[in-house]
Design a protein around this motif. Structure first.
Motif, short mmCIF file in Angstrom:
data_model
loop_
_atom_site.label_atom_id
_atom_site.label_comp_id
_atom_site.label_asym_id
_atom_site.label_seq_id
_atom_site.Cartn_x
_atom_site.Cartn_y
_atom_site.Cartn_z
N GLY A 187 0.81 -1.22 0.00
CA GLY A 187 0.00 0.00 0.00
C GLY A 187 0.83 1.27 0.00
O GLY A 187 0.32 2.34 -0.30
N TYR A 188 2.11 1.14 0.32
CA TYR A 188 2.99 2.31 0.34
C TYR A 188 3.49 2.63 -1.07
O TYR A 188 3.73 1.73 -1.87
N HIS A 189 3.64 3.92 -1.34
CA HIS A 189 4.15 4.36 -2.64
C HIS A 189 5.66 4.50 -2.61
O HIS A 189 6.23 4.90 -1.58
N LEU A 223 8.88 6.46 -3.15
CA LEU A 223 9.13 7.90 -3.06
C LEU A 223 10.57 8.24 -3.41
O LEU A 223 11.48 7.42 -3.22
N GLY A 264 6.80 4.62 11.17
CA GLY A 264 6.24 5.44 10.09
C GLY A 264 7.34 5.89 9.16
O GLY A 264 8.51 5.99 9.56
N ALA A 265 6.95 6.20 7.93
CA ALA A 265 7.94 6.51 6.89
C ALA A 265 8.75 7.78 7.20
O ALA A 265 9.90 7.89 6.80
N ARG A 316 10.17 3.99 0.99
CA ARG A 316 8.91 4.61 1.43
C ARG A 316 9.16 6.03 1.94
O ARG A 316 8.26 6.66 2.48
N THR A 318 -3.21 11.94 5.37
CA THR A 318 -2.18 11.50 4.42
C THR A 318 -2.68 10.37 3.50
O THR A 318 -2.53 10.48 2.28
N PRO A 319 -3.30 9.29 4.04
CA PRO A 319 -3.78 8.23 3.14
C PRO A 319 -4.81 8.75 2.12
O PRO A 319 -4.82 8.30 0.97
N TYR A 344 -2.82 10.46 -0.75
CA TYR A 344 -2.19 9.46 -1.62
C TYR A 344 -3.26 8.75 -2.46
O TYR A 344 -3.07 8.49 -3.65
O1 C5P Z 1 4.14 5.94 7.22
P1 C5P Z 1 3.00 6.82 7.59
O2 C5P Z 1 2.19 6.26 8.71
O3 C5P Z 1 3.35 8.23 7.78
O4 C5P Z 1 2.04 6.80 6.30
C1 C5P Z 1 0.67 7.15 6.38
C2 C5P Z 1 -0.03 6.70 5.11
O5 C5P Z 1 0.43 7.47 3.99
C3 C5P Z 1 0.19 5.25 4.71
O6 C5P Z 1 -0.72 4.40 5.37
C4 C5P Z 1 -0.07 5.30 3.21
O7 C5P Z 1 -1.46 5.33 2.94
C5 C5P Z 1 0.48 6.67 2.82
N1 C5P Z 1 1.87 6.58 2.35
C6 C5P Z 1 2.11 6.02 1.11
N2 C5P Z 1 3.40 5.91 0.66
C7 C5P Z 1 4.43 6.37 1.41
C8 C5P Z 1 4.21 6.96 2.67
C9 C5P Z 1 2.90 7.05 3.12
O8 C5P Z 1 1.19 5.62 0.40
N3 C5P Z 1 5.68 6.24 0.94
#
Ligand code: C5P
Length: 310
Positions: free
Chosen positions: A31-33, A35, A143-144, A160, A186-187, A190
């Motif tokens: 689910g993460y993108h 980056l 978290g990222a 991420r 944030t989600p 995205y």
């Molecule tokens: O890692 P963090 O909890 O900050 O990310 C929150 C949300 O942001 C993730 O659940 C995801 O939906 C999105 N996200 C993403 N790709 C990333 C970082 C965050 O899709 N590289």
């Protein structure tokens, strides 16, 4: 608990961040993108005070008491403390006090700064003495953006956003931060980016799963020249954030009209970062925007990551 133990405390300060550049690639199976981003830590801080306690508890000040900052295990600082306790088999808890200055759900990594500060504070309070590498690993699990809040400065984030490499940045950059009363999830941002990309169908290929920061961004940071950086700042999430909050485009326009070199949505927004040529210009632009009814914050970067103070 003895009086001595009850009064033991550690105070850690961790910075908020802006994304000077944020390239978003395709979505991985988790689910993460993918980056490629450049973070810069700026002089807006979260303070976390950790006090020895038998159990885990949390208080937060500096925000509306409206439930926007959870006080239970959904809070990233609380999760950080418990993760460290589990990882080090520490018995006992901590009473965390968070004093917030970074906007909540503002795209500036305030929650991530809290988590990084809690890791550093509990590590010192409990004497667990983890290496920087182990702290980084725990931070990435939270978290990222958390590893960057530990490190601070200016850094390139890939993967991420959690695989960090320091970026050479000369001098100081002055930013005005236009914050919003309403945060953005944030989600959601995205997700909106994915929808916009699907709707446009314009991409001949799927977004890449590995990408780089463009050379001109790194070059501008190395020279410390705000005009060069103004030409290079960019955020792939901006279209999605502006789609959800069209007023953000107006804020950027007004900032530039008032004398900022450029503006960009920070992270997933809604904070807008306006880059100014120098401190004096930033102050002038701040005054002009105040006359127009806005109240931007003047900050500078880069600054250090999570640090014990006092
Ligand atoms: O890692 P963090 O909890 O900050 O990310 C929150 C949300 O942001 C993730 O659940 C995801 O939906 C999105 N996200 C993403 N790709 C990333 C970082 C965050 O899709 N590289």
């Amino acid at each position: 608990m003895s009086l001595a133990a009850a009064t033991r405390s550690v105070h850690v300060r961790a910075p908020g961040k802006i994304n000077v550049y944020l390239g978003v690639g395709g979505r991985h199976d988790d689910g993460y993108h993918a980056l490629a981003t450049v973070f810069q830590a700026v002089s807006l801080y979260e303070d976390v005070i950790a006090r020895e306690a038998d159990d885990f508890s949390l208080t937060v000040s500096g925000v509306e008491d409206d439930g926007s900052v959870p006080l239970d295990d959904r809070n990233l600082a609380m999760r950080a403390a418990k993760l460290l306790a589990t990882a080090t088999e520490h018995r006992g808890g901590v009473a965390l006090e968070i004093r917030k200055s970074v906007p909540v759900a503002g795209g500036m990594g305030g929650g991530s700064a809290d988590a990084a500060a809690a890791l550093v504070a509990c590590d010192a309070l409990w004497g667990t003495g983890l290496s920087p590498a182990r702290l980084h690993d725990l931070a990435a699990r939270l978290g990222a953006d958390v590893p960057f809040a530990l490190h601070g400065g200016t850094a390139v984030g890939t993967g991420r956003g959690d695989q960090l490499n320091p970026a050479l940045a000369r001098g100081r950059f002055d930013w005005l931060l236009a914050t919003s009363a309403e945060g953005l999830s944030t989600p959601t941002v995205y997700g909106r980016l994915d929808e916009l990309r699907d709707e446009e169908g314009a991409l001949a290929d799927d977004p890449p799963l590995s990408l780089d920061v463009p050379i001109p961004v790194l070059h501008a940071l190395r020279t410390g020249d705000p005009w060069q950086l103004a030409d290079a700042i960019h955020n792939d999430l901006q279209a999605a954030a502006v789609d959800l909050r069209p007023d953000l485009a107006v804020t950027i326009e007004r900032g530039v009209a008032a004398g900022a070199l450029a503006g960009v949505v920070s992270g997933s927004g809604p904070t807008v970062a306006l880059l100014c040529a120098d401190p004096e210009t930033a102050q002038r632009v701040q005054n002009t925007l105040r006359d127009e009814g806005m109240d931007p914050l003047h900050v500078h970067g880069p600054v250090a990551g999570a640090r014990i103070i006092g």
